[in-house]
Design a protein around this motif. Structure first.
Motif, PDB file in Angstrom:
ATOM      1  N   ASN A  22     112.653  92.146 109.770  1.00  0.00           N
ATOM      2  CA  ASN A  22     111.215  92.095 109.981  1.00  0.00           C
ATOM      3  C   ASN A  22     110.586  93.479 109.852  1.00  0.00           C
ATOM      4  O   ASN A  22     111.240  94.497 110.059  1.00  0.00           O
ATOM      5  CB  ASN A  22     110.896  91.539 111.373  1.00  0.00           C
ATOM      6  CG  ASN A  22     111.404  90.124 111.557  1.00  0.00           C
ATOM      7  OD1 ASN A  22     111.426  89.333 110.609  1.00  0.00           O
ATOM      8  ND2 ASN A  22     111.806  89.789 112.765  1.00  0.00           N
ATOM      9  N   TYR A  23     109.281  93.468 109.549  1.00  0.00           N
ATOM     10  CA  TYR A  23     108.477  94.688 109.559  1.00  0.00           C
ATOM     11  C   TYR A  23     107.597  94.668 110.807  1.00  0.00           C
ATOM     12  O   TYR A  23     106.985  93.639 111.121  1.00  0.00           O
ATOM     13  CB  TYR A  23     107.608  94.774 108.314  1.00  0.00           C
ATOM     14  CG  TYR A  23     108.368  94.939 107.028  1.00  0.00           C
ATOM     15  CD1 TYR A  23     108.602  96.205 106.485  1.00  0.00           C
ATOM     16  CD2 TYR A  23     108.857  93.836 106.337  1.00  0.00           C
ATOM     17  CE1 TYR A  23     109.298  96.363 105.292  1.00  0.00           C
ATOM     18  CE2 TYR A  23     109.548  93.978 105.149  1.00  0.00           C
ATOM     19  CZ  TYR A  23     109.764  95.241 104.624  1.00  0.00           C
ATOM     20  OH  TYR A  23     110.457  95.383 103.447  1.00  0.00           O
ATOM     21  N   TYR A  24     107.527  95.798 111.502  1.00  0.00           N
ATOM     22  CA  TYR A  24     106.789  95.852 112.765  1.00  0.00           C
ATOM     23  C   TYR A  24     105.782  97.003 112.757  1.00  0.00           C
ATOM     24  O   TYR A  24     106.033  98.061 112.177  1.00  0.00           O
ATOM     25  CB  TYR A  24     107.748  96.089 113.937  1.00  0.00           C
ATOM     26  CG  TYR A  24     108.683  94.937 114.202  1.00  0.00           C
ATOM     27  CD1 TYR A  24     108.285  93.850 114.969  1.00  0.00           C
ATOM     28  CD2 TYR A  24     109.977  94.955 113.691  1.00  0.00           C
ATOM     29  CE1 TYR A  24     109.155  92.796 115.225  1.00  0.00           C
ATOM     30  CE2 TYR A  24     110.856  93.903 113.945  1.00  0.00           C
ATOM     31  CZ  TYR A  24     110.430  92.831 114.708  1.00  0.00           C
ATOM     32  OH  TYR A  24     111.297  91.790 114.949  1.00  0.00           O
ATOM     33  N   GLU A  30     105.365  91.776 118.062  1.00  0.00           N
ATOM     34  CA  GLU A  30     105.062  90.486 117.449  1.00  0.00           C
ATOM     35  C   GLU A  30     105.373  90.507 115.952  1.00  0.00           C
ATOM     36  O   GLU A  30     105.213  91.530 115.275  1.00  0.00           O
ATOM     37  CB  GLU A  30     103.600  90.118 117.671  1.00  0.00           C
ATOM     38  CG  GLU A  30     103.217  89.991 119.141  1.00  0.00           C
ATOM     39  CD  GLU A  30     104.097  88.989 119.877  1.00  0.00           C
ATOM     40  OE1 GLU A  30     104.338  87.896 119.342  1.00  0.00           O
ATOM     41  OE2 GLU A  30     104.562  89.310 120.986  1.00  0.00           O
ATOM     42  N   ILE A  31     105.798  89.376 115.419  1.00  0.00           N
ATOM     43  CA  ILE A  31     106.085  89.240 113.995  1.00  0.00           C
ATOM     44  C   ILE A  31     104.782  88.897 113.281  1.00  0.00           C
ATOM     45  O   ILE A  31     104.100  87.927 113.630  1.00  0.00           O
ATOM     46  CB  ILE A  31     107.149  88.161 113.752  1.00  0.00           C
ATOM     47  CG1 ILE A  31     108.464  88.581 114.421  1.00  0.00           C
ATOM     48  CG2 ILE A  31     107.359  87.937 112.260  1.00  0.00           C
ATOM     49  CD1 ILE A  31     109.544  87.523 114.366  1.00  0.00           C
ATOM     50  N   LEU A  32     104.418  89.684 112.276  1.00  0.00           N
ATOM     51  CA  LEU A  32     103.151  89.536 111.570  1.00  0.00           C
ATOM     52  C   LEU A  32     103.368  89.143 110.114  1.00  0.00           C
ATOM     53  O   LEU A  32     104.481  89.256 109.585  1.00  0.00           O
ATOM     54  CB  LEU A  32     102.366  90.856 111.622  1.00  0.00           C
ATOM     55  CG  LEU A  32     102.068  91.438 113.006  1.00  0.00           C
ATOM     56  CD1 LEU A  32     101.403  92.816 112.857  1.00  0.00           C
ATOM     57  CD2 LEU A  32     101.185  90.505 113.808  1.00  0.00           C
ATOM     58  N   THR A  33     102.286  88.719 109.488  1.00  0.00           N
ATOM     59  CA  THR A  33     102.292  88.485 108.038  1.00  0.00           C
ATOM     60  C   THR A  33     101.381  89.467 107.316  1.00  0.00           C
ATOM     61  O   THR A  33     101.407  89.565 106.097  1.00  0.00           O
ATOM     62  CB  THR A  33     101.848  87.050 107.717  1.00  0.00           C
ATOM     63  OG1 THR A  33     100.562  86.808 108.302  1.00  0.00           O
ATOM     64  CG2 THR A  33     102.852  86.036 108.272  1.00  0.00           C
ATOM     65  N   LYS A  34     100.552  90.193 108.085  1.00  0.00           N
ATOM     66  CA  LYS A  34      99.727  91.276 107.560  1.00  0.00           C
ATOM     67  C   LYS A  34      99.804  92.446 108.535  1.00  0.00           C
ATOM     68  O   LYS A  34      99.895  92.245 109.744  1.00  0.00           O
ATOM     69  CB  LYS A  34      98.272  90.837 107.376  1.00  0.00           C
ATOM     70  CG  LYS A  34      98.065  89.816 106.263  1.00  0.00           C
ATOM     71  CD  LYS A  34      96.572  89.522 106.087  1.00  0.00           C
ATOM     72  CE  LYS A  34      96.358  88.544 104.947  1.00  0.00           C
ATOM     73  NZ  LYS A  34      94.911  88.249 104.753  1.00  0.00           N
ATOM     74  N   TRP A  35      99.752  93.656 107.991  1.00  0.00           N
ATOM     75  CA  TRP A  35      99.910  94.850 108.810  1.00  0.00           C
ATOM     76  C   TRP A  35      98.736  95.798 108.543  1.00  0.00           C
ATOM     77  O   TRP A  35      98.697  96.484 107.519  1.00  0.00           O
ATOM     78  CB  TRP A  35     101.233  95.545 108.483  1.00  0.00           C
ATOM     79  CG  TRP A  35     102.424  94.689 108.776  1.00  0.00           C
ATOM     80  CD1 TRP A  35     103.210  94.736 109.896  1.00  0.00           C
ATOM     81  CD2 TRP A  35     102.985  93.660 107.956  1.00  0.00           C
ATOM     82  NE1 TRP A  35     104.206  93.801 109.830  1.00  0.00           N
ATOM     83  CE2 TRP A  35     104.092  93.115 108.639  1.00  0.00           C
ATOM     84  CE3 TRP A  35     102.646  93.132 106.709  1.00  0.00           C
ATOM     85  CZ2 TRP A  35     104.863  92.091 108.114  1.00  0.00           C
ATOM     86  CZ3 TRP A  35     103.408  92.100 106.191  1.00  0.00           C
ATOM     87  CH2 TRP A  35     104.505  91.597 106.899  1.00  0.00           C
ATOM     88  N   THR A  39      94.955  93.594 112.445  1.00  0.00           N
ATOM     89  CA  THR A  39      95.984  92.728 113.028  1.00  0.00           C
ATOM     90  C   THR A  39      96.663  93.365 114.233  1.00  0.00           C
ATOM     91  O   THR A  39      97.544  92.754 114.841  1.00  0.00           O
ATOM     92  CB  THR A  39      97.058  92.371 111.989  1.00  0.00           C
ATOM     93  OG1 THR A  39      97.719  93.568 111.534  1.00  0.00           O
ATOM     94  CG2 THR A  39      96.450  91.638 110.800  1.00  0.00           C
ATOM     95  N   MET A 112     105.193  97.999 104.767  1.00  0.00           N
ATOM     96  CA  MET A 112     104.126  97.052 104.482  1.00  0.00           C
ATOM     97  C   MET A 112     102.768  97.614 104.882  1.00  0.00           C
ATOM     98  O   MET A 112     102.607  98.183 105.961  1.00  0.00           O
ATOM     99  CB  MET A 112     104.368  95.739 105.227  1.00  0.00           C
ATOM    100  CG  MET A 112     105.644  95.016 104.837  1.00  0.00           C
ATOM    101  SD  MET A 112     105.695  94.460 103.109  1.00  0.00           S
ATOM    102  CE  MET A 112     104.370  93.254 103.102  1.00  0.00           C
ATOM    103  N   SER A 115      99.225  93.173 102.996  1.00  0.00           N
ATOM    104  CA  SER A 115     100.261  92.224 102.564  1.00  0.00           C
ATOM    105  C   SER A 115     101.107  92.785 101.426  1.00  0.00           C
ATOM    106  O   SER A 115     101.886  92.055 100.811  1.00  0.00           O
ATOM    107  CB  SER A 115      99.616  90.907 102.115  1.00  0.00           C
ATOM    108  OG  SER A 115      98.907  90.303 103.167  1.00  0.00           O
TER     109      SER A 115
END
Length: 230
Positions: A22-24, A30-35, A39, A112, A115
């Motif tokens: 994962n990217y944090y 928390e696990i995200l889909t956008k950084w 967010t 990241m 996206s």
């Protein structure tokens, strides 16, 4: 690896040594889909809760792997660099301990932003430290691996971007319970290295002057202890 800490075999969120995981964001487990700033859980206040998240409730490594595991510091990465040789492959870098010959692999990951994956041919591994608490101004330090380069650090990337994490665990073994400096009144104590090896018995404060600089644990007869840096 024979170092002062134990390194996890694979990244947080991964299931194999070659997976990115994962990217944090910094201090956001928390696990995200956008950084991005929008967010971040700190977008309302604009302030990060701390500058060193290692082992805290904000540390993604601690949340994922449990108590005792944490995101490495810059100094712990430097210890890895100083005590290992390395070989670069198309997929990442493999480090071999100069102490015991054991190996550890870091895949190339990039980082990241929103996206988009940036620098996919680099390994970009977050450390537990940022330079300030301002959400938009804080810069995270990350370890950077690149084909043909020596391992290095970068401290120019915003803390709200997404980075992978390789967790570390401190070595125990002395069976101690931490107390604060204000509670410490003993005149003699046993002295342990940070990985739990006894180096002095029933020592006084003056005895500490013979020890090399570093972290030590002072333990009294009841088993309570104080961590000190000489």
């Amino acid at each position: 690896l024979g170092l002062s800490v134990i390194w996890a075999s694979y990244n947080v969120g991964a299931e194999t040594v070659s997976a990115i995981g994962n990217y944090y964001q910094f201090a956001n487990p928390e696990i995200l889909t956008k950084w991005s700033v929008t967010t971040s859980p700190y977008r309302t206040t604009g302030e990060l809760p701390l500058t060193n998240m290692a082992g805290t409730q904000y540390d993604p490594a601690t949340k994922a792997f449990g108590e005792g595991w944490m995101t490495p510091s810059k100094a712990q990465f430097q210890e890895l660099f100083d005590n290992c040789s390395y070989e670069t492959t198309d997929a990442g870098q493999e480090f071999t301990s100069k102490i015991n010959g054991n190996k550890i692999f870091f895949p190339f990951t990039g980082f990241m932003y929103v996206s988009a994956l940036n620098s996919p041919d680099d390994g970009c591994y977050m450390t537990a430290e940022v330079d300030k608490t301002g959400l938009t101004s804080a810069k995270v330090t990350y370890a950077r691996f690149h084909n043909g380069w020596e391992p290095a650090f970068k401290s120019e990337s915003p803390a709200y971007r997404g980075y992978p994490i390789r967790a570390i665990k401190t070595k125990g073994g002395s069976g101690i319970v931490d107390i604060t400096a204000d509670e410490w009144s003993e005149t003699t104590f046993d002295v342990y290295s940070i990985d739990g090896r006894k180096v002095l018995s029933k020592a006084g404060r003056s005895s500490l002057s013979v020890l090399p600089s570093g972290l030590y644990i002072l333990r009294n007869e009841s088993g309570k202890a104080l961590k000190v840096r000489l």
